[in-house]
Design a protein around this motif. Structure first.
Motif, PDB file in Angstrom:
ATOM      1  N   GLY A   1       0.792  -1.227   0.000  1.00 12.08           N
ATOM      2  CA  GLY A   1       0.000   0.000   0.000  1.00 12.08           C
ATOM      3  C   GLY A   1       0.825   1.277   0.000  1.00 12.08           C
ATOM      4  O   GLY A   1       0.262   2.371   0.080  1.00 12.08           O
ATOM      5  N   ILE A   2       2.156   1.150  -0.124  1.00  8.70           N
ATOM      6  CA  ILE A   2       2.996   2.350  -0.058  1.00  8.70           C
ATOM      7  C   ILE A   2       2.746   3.272  -1.251  1.00  8.70           C
ATOM      8  O   ILE A   2       2.771   4.503  -1.125  1.00  8.70           O
ATOM      9  CB  ILE A   2       4.502   1.949   0.015  1.00  8.70           C
ATOM     10  CG1 ILE A   2       5.375   3.197   0.162  1.00  8.70           C
ATOM     11  CG2 ILE A   2       4.910   1.141  -1.186  1.00  8.70           C
ATOM     12  CD1 ILE A   2       5.099   4.003   1.399  1.00  8.70           C
ATOM     13  N   ARG A   3       2.467   2.710  -2.426  1.00  7.08           N
ATOM     14  CA  ARG A   3       2.221   3.563  -3.597  1.00  7.08           C
ATOM     15  C   ARG A   3       0.931   4.360  -3.433  1.00  7.08           C
ATOM     16  O   ARG A   3       0.862   5.538  -3.794  1.00  7.08           O
ATOM     17  CB  ARG A   3       2.164   2.699  -4.864  1.00  7.08           C
ATOM     18  CG  ARG A   3       3.511   2.068  -5.212  1.00  7.08           C
ATOM     19  CD  ARG A   3       3.446   1.333  -6.534  1.00  7.08           C
ATOM     20  NE  ARG A   3       4.736   0.760  -6.883  1.00  7.08           N
ATOM     21  CZ  ARG A   3       4.984   0.069  -7.977  1.00  7.08           C
ATOM     22  NH1 ARG A   3       3.987  -0.148  -8.850  1.00  7.08           N
ATOM     23  NH2 ARG A   3       6.176  -0.404  -8.228  1.00  7.08           N
ATOM     24  N   LEU A   4      -0.089   3.707  -2.888  1.00  7.41           N
ATOM     25  CA  LEU A   4      -1.343   4.418  -2.632  1.00  7.41           C
ATOM     26  C   LEU A   4      -1.129   5.521  -1.603  1.00  7.41           C
ATOM     27  O   LEU A   4      -1.656   6.632  -1.740  1.00  7.41           O
ATOM     28  CB  LEU A   4      -2.407   3.431  -2.156  1.00  7.41           C
ATOM     29  CG  LEU A   4      -3.760   4.041  -1.773  1.00  7.41           C
ATOM     30  CD1 LEU A   4      -4.392   4.722  -2.985  1.00  7.41           C
ATOM     31  CD2 LEU A   4      -4.688   2.983  -1.195  1.00  7.41           C
ATOM     32  N   LEU A   5      -0.350   5.226  -0.557  1.00  2.00           N
ATOM     33  CA  LEU A   5      -0.091   6.213   0.490  1.00  2.00           C
ATOM     34  C   LEU A   5       0.652   7.425  -0.082  1.00  2.00           C
ATOM     35  O   LEU A   5       0.321   8.572   0.238  1.00  2.00           O
ATOM     36  CB  LEU A   5       0.729   5.573   1.611  1.00  2.00           C
ATOM     37  CG  LEU A   5       1.118   6.501   2.765  1.00  2.00           C
ATOM     38  CD1 LEU A   5      -0.129   7.059   3.445  1.00  2.00           C
ATOM     39  CD2 LEU A   5       1.996   5.768   3.771  1.00  2.00           C
ATOM     40  N   ARG A   6       1.666   7.177  -0.918  1.00  2.00           N
ATOM     41  CA  ARG A   6       2.402   8.290  -1.524  1.00  2.00           C
ATOM     42  C   ARG A   6       1.474   9.154  -2.383  1.00  2.00           C
ATOM     43  O   ARG A   6       1.586  10.386  -2.405  1.00  2.00           O
ATOM     44  CB  ARG A   6       3.550   7.756  -2.380  1.00  2.00           C
ATOM     45  CG  ARG A   6       4.704   7.144  -1.584  1.00  2.00           C
ATOM     46  CD  ARG A   6       5.666   6.422  -2.502  1.00  2.00           C
ATOM     47  NE  ARG A   6       6.742   5.766  -1.764  1.00  2.00           N
ATOM     48  CZ  ARG A   6       7.562   4.864  -2.290  1.00  2.00           C
ATOM     49  NH1 ARG A   6       7.420   4.506  -3.561  1.00  2.00           N
ATOM     50  NH2 ARG A   6       8.517   4.318  -1.559  1.00  2.00           N
ATOM     51  N   THR A   7       0.557   8.526  -3.090  1.00  2.00           N
ATOM     52  CA  THR A   7      -0.383   9.283  -3.932  1.00  2.00           C
ATOM     53  C   THR A   7      -1.315  10.135  -3.082  1.00  2.00           C
ATOM     54  O   THR A   7      -1.562  11.309  -3.391  1.00  2.00           O
ATOM     55  CB  THR A   7      -1.216   8.319  -4.799  1.00  2.00           C
ATOM     56  OG1 THR A   7      -0.335   7.498  -5.562  1.00  2.00           O
ATOM     57  CG2 THR A   7      -2.134   9.082  -5.725  1.00  2.00           C
ATOM     58  N   VAL A   8      -1.820   9.534  -1.992  1.00  2.00           N
ATOM     59  CA  VAL A   8      -2.745  10.269  -1.118  1.00  2.00           C
ATOM     60  C   VAL A   8      -2.053  11.472  -0.485  1.00  2.00           C
ATOM     61  O   VAL A   8      -2.643  12.548  -0.332  1.00  2.00           O
ATOM     62  CB  VAL A   8      -3.297   9.321  -0.028  1.00  2.00           C
ATOM     63  CG1 VAL A   8      -4.068  10.100   1.034  1.00  2.00           C
ATOM     64  CG2 VAL A   8      -4.190   8.268  -0.656  1.00  2.00           C
TER      65      VAL A   8
END
Length: 301
Positions: A110-117
């Motif tokens: 989920g790190i990519r989603l977190l960076r986007t958010v």
């Protein structure tokens, strides 16, 4: 005559054309730069040496507008508020952005989603952000008032209290622009060489020792660039303040940009406002040159 005509034809079609072609290719771009960058700067400088209001005759006053600035208590107060706002906002953004970048450097689900958010606040229009925070801060039906009343408190006085309004403005700026720091610092962390960190792990160095001896020293140039960029941008903050407080209550959030706007359009002192913005531009330019010299010293060390 015939020889001269042939020579001119040769210059236009032969070697002369080859020499002139680069300048001809650059001419449209140069004209655009002169039109949209140099001329407005020149016109601003010229306006700063004049005194005129709408409906009044224009008169040349030389450097009188610049001299008057430094005895104008409202200008000095706006400058002080701006310096406090920039120092607090950029400091918090640098610390939070660095912490987020260190956290998001690791790879997990989920790190990519977190960076986007995390970068969403940065891409929202500043006026929209200001409207949302105005709704949050509203003392009658805002979200903070609802939370305060839910735990047995009264109305949350944010925009009606000078200190709270200033803090609320800093919070808005930190929320919106910490992602910019995060992006720059995360890119810097990802570009660091792996060998020194692997050697430190082999030697048994702890996380704090790795950060203090390796990460932070190697990240100082990137951190300095991020702080300089954000500082220059923060000096021009206008949209959020204009929508949220318009400089109030009183003069608690009257940044230099708001004071310049009031001077030009509310008080109709266009020449004086031009001198104000030229002065602030020179201050920001001096800060940028100082920061460049600092970066060179950091690189040299």
């Amino acid at each position: 005559m015939q020889g001269a005509a042939q020579a001119r034809k040769y210059r236009l079609q032969g070697a002369g054309l080859d020499l002139a072609l680069p300048y001809l290719m650059l001419a449209p771009g140069l004209m655009i730069v002169l039109g949209v960058l140099v001329y407005p700067l020149w016109d601003g400088l010229r306006a700063s040496t004049r005194a005129y209001r709408y409906g009044s005759p224009i008169s040349d006053v030389g450097l009188q507008n610049y001299v008057h600035l430094w005895s104008d208590t409202q200008f000095l107060n706006a400058l002080w508020i701006t310096v406090k706002f920039v120092a607090l906002s950029v400091s918090f953004e640098a610390v939070l952005g660095f912490a987020l970048a260190l956290f998001c450097l690791r790879e997990f689900r989920g790190i990519r989603l977190l960076r986007t958010v995390l970068i969403i606040p940065m891409v929202i229009t500043p006026v929209v952000v200001a409207i949302v925070f105005r709704l949050i801060y509203a003392s009658d039906a805002g979200m903070l008032t609802a939370l305060s009343e839910a735990i047995g408190g009264g109305e949350a006085q944010i925009l009606g209290n000078p200190l709270n309004a200033f803090i609320g403005l800093v919070v808005l700026d930190v929320w919106e622009w910490t992602p910019l720091m995060f992006l720059i610092l995360l890119a810097g962390l990802q570009s660091l060489p792996h060998e020194p960190f692997e050697a430190a792990r082999v030697d048994g160095a702890g996380a704090w020792r790795v950060f203090a001896d390796l990460t932070f020293p190697m990240m100082r140039p990137v951190l300095a660039v991020a702080i300089v960029l954000r500082t220059i941008d923060a000096f021009g903050t206008f949209d959020q303040v204009f929508v949220l407080t318009r400089g109030g209550p009183g003069e608690a959030t009257r940044l230099i940009s708001i004071y310049g706007y009031d001077t030009a359009f509310k008080f109709q002192q266009t020449g004086y406002a031009a001198a104000l913005f030229v002065t602030i531009g020179l201050v920001v330019l001096a800060l940028a040159f100082s920061a460049i010299r600092l970066l060179r010293r950091i690189d040299a060390s």
